[in-house]
Write a protein that holds these residues in place. Structure first.
Motif, PDB file in Angstrom:
ATOM      1  N   ILE A   1     -38.885 -71.283   8.677  1.00  0.00           N
ATOM      2  CA  ILE A   1     -38.859 -72.684   9.105  1.00  0.00           C
ATOM      3  C   ILE A   1     -39.603 -72.861  10.416  1.00  0.00           C
ATOM      4  O   ILE A   1     -40.413 -73.790  10.563  1.00  0.00           O
ATOM      5  N   ILE A   2     -39.361 -71.985  11.392  1.00  0.00           N
ATOM      6  CA  ILE A   2     -40.033 -72.089  12.692  1.00  0.00           C
ATOM      7  C   ILE A   2     -41.535 -71.926  12.519  1.00  0.00           C
ATOM      8  O   ILE A   2     -42.329 -72.671  13.099  1.00  0.00           O
ATOM      9  N   LEU A   3     -41.941 -70.965  11.709  1.00  0.00           N
ATOM     10  CA  LEU A   3     -43.358 -70.678  11.536  1.00  0.00           C
ATOM     11  C   LEU A   3     -44.095 -71.767  10.769  1.00  0.00           C
ATOM     12  O   LEU A   3     -45.200 -72.159  11.137  1.00  0.00           O
TER      13      LEU A   3
ATOM     14  N   ASP B   1     -43.231 -79.420  16.086  1.00  0.00           N
ATOM     15  CA  ASP B   1     -43.194 -79.694  17.520  1.00  0.00           C
ATOM     16  C   ASP B   1     -44.314 -78.926  18.219  1.00  0.00           C
ATOM     17  O   ASP B   1     -44.386 -77.700  18.130  1.00  0.00           O
ATOM     18  N   PRO B   2     -45.204 -79.624  18.926  1.00  0.00           N
ATOM     19  CA  PRO B   2     -46.331 -78.924  19.580  1.00  0.00           C
ATOM     20  C   PRO B   2     -45.905 -78.042  20.749  1.00  0.00           C
ATOM     21  O   PRO B   2     -46.682 -77.205  21.207  1.00  0.00           O
ATOM     22  N   ARG B   3     -44.675 -78.190  21.219  1.00  0.00           N
ATOM     23  CA  ARG B   3     -44.197 -77.363  22.341  1.00  0.00           C
ATOM     24  C   ARG B   3     -43.875 -75.946  21.918  1.00  0.00           C
ATOM     25  O   ARG B   3     -43.789 -75.049  22.759  1.00  0.00           O
ATOM     26  N   ILE B   4     -43.691 -75.730  20.621  1.00  0.00           N
ATOM     27  CA  ILE B   4     -43.294 -74.399  20.150  1.00  0.00           C
ATOM     28  C   ILE B   4     -44.485 -73.457  20.206  1.00  0.00           C
ATOM     29  O   ILE B   4     -45.524 -73.707  19.600  1.00  0.00           O
ATOM     30  N   GLY B   5     -44.306 -72.384  20.953  1.00  0.00           N
ATOM     31  CA  GLY B   5     -45.348 -71.373  21.090  1.00  0.00           C
ATOM     32  C   GLY B   5     -45.055 -70.181  20.197  1.00  0.00           C
ATOM     33  O   GLY B   5     -44.621 -70.338  19.059  1.00  0.00           O
ATOM     34  N   PHE B   6     -45.228 -68.984  20.743  1.00  0.00           N
ATOM     35  CA  PHE B   6     -45.026 -67.767  19.975  1.00  0.00           C
ATOM     36  C   PHE B   6     -43.551 -67.386  20.018  1.00  0.00           C
ATOM     37  O   PHE B   6     -43.019 -67.024  21.060  1.00  0.00           O
TER      38      PHE B   6
ATOM     39  N   GLU C   1     -43.954 -71.554  31.847  1.00  0.00           N
ATOM     40  CA  GLU C   1     -43.948 -72.946  31.392  1.00  0.00           C
ATOM     41  C   GLU C   1     -43.915 -73.027  29.867  1.00  0.00           C
ATOM     42  O   GLU C   1     -43.182 -73.837  29.296  1.00  0.00           O
ATOM     43  N   GLU C   2     -44.696 -72.167  29.194  1.00  0.00           N
ATOM     44  CA  GLU C   2     -44.699 -72.158  27.731  1.00  0.00           C
ATOM     45  C   GLU C   2     -43.339 -71.732  27.178  1.00  0.00           C
ATOM     46  O   GLU C   2     -42.848 -72.306  26.204  1.00  0.00           O
ATOM     47  N   VAL C   3     -42.733 -70.733  27.803  1.00  0.00           N
ATOM     48  CA  VAL C   3     -41.413 -70.270  27.367  1.00  0.00           C
ATOM     49  C   VAL C   3     -40.388 -71.385  27.543  1.00  0.00           C
ATOM     50  O   VAL C   3     -39.560 -71.633  26.660  1.00  0.00           O
ATOM     51  N   LYS C   4     -40.448 -72.079  28.675  1.00  0.00           N
ATOM     52  CA  LYS C   4     -39.517 -73.171  28.942  1.00  0.00           C
ATOM     53  C   LYS C   4     -39.680 -74.293  27.915  1.00  0.00           C
ATOM     54  O   LYS C   4     -38.685 -74.819  27.390  1.00  0.00           O
ATOM     55  N   ASN C   5     -40.918 -74.660  27.599  1.00  0.00           N
ATOM     56  CA  ASN C   5     -41.174 -75.711  26.608  1.00  0.00           C
ATOM     57  C   ASN C   5     -40.736 -75.280  25.205  1.00  0.00           C
ATOM     58  O   ASN C   5     -40.156 -76.069  24.459  1.00  0.00           O
ATOM     59  N   THR C   6     -41.011 -74.038  24.853  1.00  0.00           N
ATOM     60  CA  THR C   6     -40.611 -73.524  23.547  1.00  0.00           C
ATOM     61  C   THR C   6     -39.098 -73.522  23.425  1.00  0.00           C
ATOM     62  O   THR C   6     -38.547 -73.912  22.385  1.00  0.00           O
TER      63      THR C   6
END
Length: 117
Positions: free
Chosen positions: A20-22, A27-32, A58-63
């Motif tokens: 589901i996540i992949l 959501d564009p905030r989801i990174g790796f 910042e990416e980790v926080k948004n994800t």
């Protein structure tokens, strides 16, 4: 409840949440994100999903914020895909084992370098 059943449910939830996540969360905030482990309580009412997040702070926080906001959607999808009497209440936990193993490897490299000198 049998331990084998709990382990099967844990693995099913891990596979479905990863999928589901992949593929489905838009959501564009989801990174790796990597789902590393799922722990389900003995009564199958609660599930802790351990995730490893990579990227800058910042990416980790948004994800993390995006994952937290998607909990309701994930629970509903898990309920549709895995036929259980009651769908477990989901929660995310950050898995720090990858960071820990990198730190240990750095320490071992430093020791090896000092022994060579």
């Amino acid at each position: 409840m049998g331990q084998l059943r709990i382990e099967k449910v844990q693995e099913l939830i891990k596979q479905e949440v990863s999928k589901i996540i992949l593929q489905e969360l838009k959501d564009p905030r989801i990174g790796f994100v990597t789902v590393t482990q799922v722990d389900v309580s003995g009564d199958l009412k609660y599930a802790k999903i351990y995730v490893s997040l990579l990227g800058s702070q910042e990416e980790v926080k948004n994800t993390w914020a995006a994952l937290q906001s998607s909990l309701g959607y994930l629970r509903r999808e898990i309920g549709h895909r895995i036929k259980l009497r009651c769908t477990p209440e989901l929660s995310f936990q950050i898995d720090k084992s990858l960071d820990h193993s990198v730190h240990i490897q750095e320490l071992l490299d430093k020791i090896k370098k000092n022994e060579a000198n």
